[in-house]
Design a protein around this motif. Structure first.
Motif, PDB file in Angstrom:
ATOM      1  N   THR A   1       0.749  -1.314   0.098  1.00  0.00           N
ATOM      2  CA  THR A   1       0.234   0.007  -0.090  1.00  0.00           C
ATOM      3  C   THR A   1       0.922   1.296  -0.075  1.00  0.00           C
ATOM      4  OG1 THR A   1      -0.141  -0.245   2.567  1.00  0.00           O
ATOM      5  CG2 THR A   1      -2.067  -1.033   1.231  1.00  0.00           C
ATOM      6  N   SER A   2       2.198   1.092   0.398  1.00  0.00           N
ATOM      7  CA  SER A   2       3.079   2.399   0.494  1.00  0.00           C
ATOM      8  C   SER A   2       3.159   3.073  -0.855  1.00  0.00           C
ATOM      9  CB  SER A   2       4.335   2.015   0.836  1.00  0.00           C
ATOM     10  OG  SER A   2       5.216   3.199   1.078  1.00  0.00           O
ATOM     11  N   PRO A   3       3.162   2.421  -2.298  1.00  0.00           N
ATOM     12  CA  PRO A   3       3.434   3.081  -3.210  1.00  0.00           C
ATOM     13  C   PRO A   3       2.175   3.814  -3.663  1.00  0.00           C
ATOM     14  CG  PRO A   3       3.651   1.066  -3.813  1.00  0.00           C
ATOM     15  CD  PRO A   3       3.666   1.400  -2.249  1.00  0.00           C
ATOM     16  N   LEU A   4       0.885   3.000  -3.354  1.00  0.00           N
ATOM     17  CA  LEU A   4      -0.473   3.333  -3.714  1.00  0.00           C
ATOM     18  C   LEU A   4      -0.802   4.747  -2.890  1.00  0.00           C
ATOM     19  CD1 LEU A   4      -2.148   0.010  -3.675  1.00  0.00           C
ATOM     20  CD2 LEU A   4      -0.738   1.000  -5.531  1.00  0.00           C
ATOM     21  N   PHE A   5      -0.537   4.820  -1.509  1.00  0.00           N
ATOM     22  CA  PHE A   5      -0.544   5.889  -0.831  1.00  0.00           C
ATOM     23  C   PHE A   5       0.139   7.011  -1.244  1.00  0.00           C
ATOM     24  CE2 PHE A   5      -2.421   2.974   2.776  1.00  0.00           C
ATOM     25  CZ  PHE A   5      -3.703   3.647   2.897  1.00  0.00           C
ATOM     26  N   ALA A   6       1.444   6.887  -1.813  1.00  0.00           N
ATOM     27  CA  ALA A   6       2.285   7.879  -2.131  1.00  0.00           C
ATOM     28  C   ALA A   6       1.654   8.457  -3.314  1.00  0.00           C
ATOM     29  CB  ALA A   6       3.472   7.135  -2.547  1.00  0.00           C
TER      30      ALA A   6
ATOM     31  N   SER B   1      -3.153  -4.695  -7.208  1.00  0.00           N
ATOM     32  CA  SER B   1      -2.364  -4.989  -5.882  1.00  0.00           C
ATOM     33  C   SER B   1      -3.624  -4.966  -4.919  1.00  0.00           C
ATOM     34  CB  SER B   1      -1.732  -3.899  -5.527  1.00  0.00           C
ATOM     35  OG  SER B   1      -0.586  -3.841  -6.364  1.00  0.00           O
ATOM     36  N   VAL B   2      -4.768  -4.332  -5.010  1.00  0.00           N
ATOM     37  CA  VAL B   2      -5.869  -4.387  -3.978  1.00  0.00           C
ATOM     38  C   VAL B   2      -6.541  -5.724  -3.960  1.00  0.00           C
ATOM     39  CG1 VAL B   2      -8.034  -3.391  -3.359  1.00  0.00           C
ATOM     40  CG2 VAL B   2      -6.434  -1.843  -3.710  1.00  0.00           C
ATOM     41  N   VAL B   3      -6.575  -6.327  -5.370  1.00  0.00           N
ATOM     42  CA  VAL B   3      -7.313  -7.583  -5.602  1.00  0.00           C
ATOM     43  C   VAL B   3      -6.195  -8.600  -4.776  1.00  0.00           C
ATOM     44  CG1 VAL B   3      -7.849  -9.537  -7.107  1.00  0.00           C
ATOM     45  CG2 VAL B   3      -8.645  -7.248  -7.633  1.00  0.00           C
ATOM     46  N   GLY B   4      -5.228  -8.314  -5.243  1.00  0.00           N
ATOM     47  CA  GLY B   4      -4.135  -9.332  -4.550  1.00  0.00           C
ATOM     48  C   GLY B   4      -4.244  -9.310  -2.918  1.00  0.00           C
ATOM     49  N   MET B   5      -4.150  -8.224  -2.335  1.00  0.00           N
ATOM     50  CA  MET B   5      -4.136  -7.915  -0.829  1.00  0.00           C
ATOM     51  C   MET B   5      -5.558  -8.543  -0.389  1.00  0.00           C
ATOM     52  SD  MET B   5      -2.573  -4.433   0.140  1.00  0.00           S
ATOM     53  CE  MET B   5      -3.044  -3.522  -1.360  1.00  0.00           C
TER      54      MET B   5
ATOM     55  N   LEU C   1      -0.128 -11.553  -6.999  1.00  0.00           N
ATOM     56  CA  LEU C   1      -0.705 -10.250  -7.487  1.00  0.00           C
ATOM     57  C   LEU C   1      -0.447  -9.070  -7.252  1.00  0.00           C
ATOM     58  CD1 LEU C   1      -4.693 -11.692  -7.774  1.00  0.00           C
ATOM     59  CD2 LEU C   1      -3.052 -11.400  -9.644  1.00  0.00           C
ATOM     60  N   VAL C   2      -0.133  -9.008  -5.730  1.00  0.00           N
ATOM     61  CA  VAL C   2       0.481  -7.766  -5.291  1.00  0.00           C
ATOM     62  C   VAL C   2       1.627  -7.440  -5.921  1.00  0.00           C
ATOM     63  CG1 VAL C   2       1.480  -6.539  -3.188  1.00  0.00           C
ATOM     64  CG2 VAL C   2      -0.641  -8.001  -3.069  1.00  0.00           C
ATOM     65  N   VAL C   3       2.671  -8.435  -6.129  1.00  0.00           N
ATOM     66  CA  VAL C   3       3.910  -8.201  -6.439  1.00  0.00           C
ATOM     67  C   VAL C   3       3.884  -7.578  -8.219  1.00  0.00           C
ATOM     68  CG1 VAL C   3       6.247  -9.167  -7.369  1.00  0.00           C
ATOM     69  CG2 VAL C   3       5.007  -9.487  -5.092  1.00  0.00           C
TER      70      VAL C   3
ATOM     71  N   LEU D   1       4.008  -3.386 -12.296  1.00  0.00           N
ATOM     72  CA  LEU D   1       3.113  -2.449 -13.220  1.00  0.00           C
ATOM     73  C   LEU D   1       3.614  -0.865 -12.824  1.00  0.00           C
ATOM     74  CD1 LEU D   1       0.015  -4.346 -13.877  1.00  0.00           C
ATOM     75  CD2 LEU D   1       1.662  -4.239 -15.484  1.00  0.00           C
ATOM     76  N   LEU D   2       3.314  -0.610 -11.646  1.00  0.00           N
ATOM     77  CA  LEU D   2       3.683   0.700 -11.078  1.00  0.00           C
ATOM     78  C   LEU D   2       5.223   1.140 -11.059  1.00  0.00           C
ATOM     79  CD1 LEU D   2       2.244   2.827  -9.696  1.00  0.00           C
ATOM     80  CD2 LEU D   2       2.804   1.951  -7.448  1.00  0.00           C
ATOM     81  N   ALA D   3       6.161   0.109 -11.115  1.00  0.00           N
ATOM     82  CA  ALA D   3       7.279   0.549 -11.168  1.00  0.00           C
ATOM     83  C   ALA D   3       8.083   0.428 -12.411  1.00  0.00           C
ATOM     84  CB  ALA D   3       8.189  -0.548 -10.169  1.00  0.00           C
ATOM     85  N   LEU D   4       7.787  -0.030 -13.477  1.00  0.00           N
ATOM     86  CA  LEU D   4       7.979  -0.027 -14.853  1.00  0.00           C
ATOM     87  C   LEU D   4       8.215   1.111 -15.446  1.00  0.00           C
ATOM     88  CD1 LEU D   4       6.634  -3.333 -16.290  1.00  0.00           C
ATOM     89  CD2 LEU D   4       8.809  -3.111 -15.734  1.00  0.00           C
ATOM     90  N   PRO D   5       9.161   1.588 -15.879  1.00  0.00           N
ATOM     91  CA  PRO D   5       9.347   2.816 -16.481  1.00  0.00           C
ATOM     92  C   PRO D   5       8.440   3.085 -17.657  1.00  0.00           C
ATOM     93  CG  PRO D   5      11.496   1.551 -17.211  1.00  0.00           C
ATOM     94  CD  PRO D   5      10.571   0.633 -16.089  1.00  0.00           C
ATOM     95  N   GLY D   6       8.046   4.287 -18.050  1.00  0.00           N
ATOM     96  CA  GLY D   6       7.458   4.638 -19.048  1.00  0.00           C
ATOM     97  C   GLY D   6       7.990   4.753 -20.418  1.00  0.00           C
TER      98      GLY D   6
END
Length: 333
Positions: A112-117, A140-144, A311-313, A318-323
């Motif tokens: 949740t840390s990057p999502l809250f960020a 990530s939410v589905v995974g959690m 699923l969380v990973v 997906l969030l971390a991959l560069p655009g």
């Protein structure tokens, strides 16, 4: 996620930098399992040891720079906000491990840390999120949810609602800490400040030059109340079992290895790989935590629980991959 991509790196430094980040993530993933070897110790004590004693050591590496960051008007408010957030995180994270279990507590807190960020940056800075961020959040939410259902069906001694609540508080406060540190670095005129959309991007910069003085000040200020709590607990509130000699190696490990060594390795890695790559590699932390929780602590997740962690990973990946941007340009979340 915003990062500054560097050019002209040879393959050997990149490989070495990636290895350093991967080892740092592995070290961070051992914190929950380490607490298993000190039974009877309250969760807040583990937080006080890790971020109190370890924080003092990190602050000491910045010397007078940390003091200047604390007294200067432009950076002082960000240092105070970051320190307050770090204190709450230190307690909430270990409470999540104690109540929800090492695997679930680490996954939810880190997940949740990057999502809250992203939400903090949107609310405070007006920075809009992309469709990829939304997709990563949903995955990530589905995974959690999946891993939470799996954990709730397994026997456990802790309170699942309390553990999940603590993990969410840990995710939020770490995101706030990261945002405050980034703003403090900008106020100090530090160049090349990367986004705080991922948990791992800030701990590494805690010892990177330049800009380490702000983080050193945050760690040093946060360490003061944590060390006071630790001393009071040792002198007044600790029972004979909690002060057993076998617990002190655990305390020393938490202060020296995950905090000082882990953050130092991450800083070394960031000298050779981008923040996006480092963030992606740091997702190995919840995987290590989950594996150790099963193999060492004796927790049971089952196929459904492992699928949820996967699923969380994936969502964080997906969030971390560069655009898709030109080499040398910043990538936006």
């Amino acid at each position: 996620m915003t990062s500054v991509a560097g050019g002209g790196r040879s393959s050997r430094p990149v490989v070495g930098g990636s290895a350093a980040v991967l080892v740092a993530a592995t070290v961070w993933g051992t914190t929950g399992t380490a607490t298993h070897f000190a039974p009877g110790v309250p969760a807040f004590v583990f937080g006080a040891v890790t971020f109190g004693l370890g924080g003092l050591l990190l602050a000491a590496t910045t010397g007078r720079g940390a003091v200047r960051a604390l007294v200067q008007r432009d950076t002082r408010r960000w240092v105070v906000l970051g320190a307050a957030s770090l204190v709450v995180y230190a307690v909430a994270f270990y409470a999540a491990l104690a109540e929800a279990g090492v695997a679930l507590g680490t996954t939810v807190a880190i997940g949740t840390s990057p999502l809250f960020a992203g939400l903090v940056e949107w609310a405070a800075d007006g920075r809009r999120v992309s469709g990829r961020w939304v997709v990563a959040t949903l995955v990530s939410v589905v995974g959690m949810v999946v891993v939470t259902v799996a954990r709730s069906e397994a026997p456990g001694s802790g309170s699942l609602p309390l553990g999940l609540g603590s993990a969410l508080v840990a995710g939020l406060t770490y995101a706030t800490y990261s945002w405050a540190v980034a703003r403090g670095m900008r106020a100090a005129g530090t160049p090349g400040v990367a986004s705080v959309a991922a948990r791992a991007s800030v701990p590494g910069r805690a010892v990177v030059v330049p800009g380490r003085a702000v983080v050193g000040a945050v760690f040093g200020l946060a360490a003061v109340p944590l060390v006071v709590v630790l001393v009071l607990w040792c002198t007044v509130g600790a029972g004979p079992d909690a002060l057993a000699p076998t617990h002190w190696p655990v305390f020393g490990y938490l202060a020296l290895v995950p905090t000082v060594l882990g953050h130092s390795l991450y800083a070394a890695g960031l000298r050779h790989v981008s923040a996006s790559v480092a963030t992606l590699l740091s997702l190995f932390e919840p995987v290590v935590a989950a594996v150790l929780a099963v193999l060492v602590v004796g927790e049971h997740l089952g196929a459904v629980g492992w699928a949820g962690i996967g699923l969380v990973v994936v969502g964080l990946g997906l969030l971390a991959l560069p655009g898709r941007r030109r080499p040398g340009s910043a990538t936006a979340r």
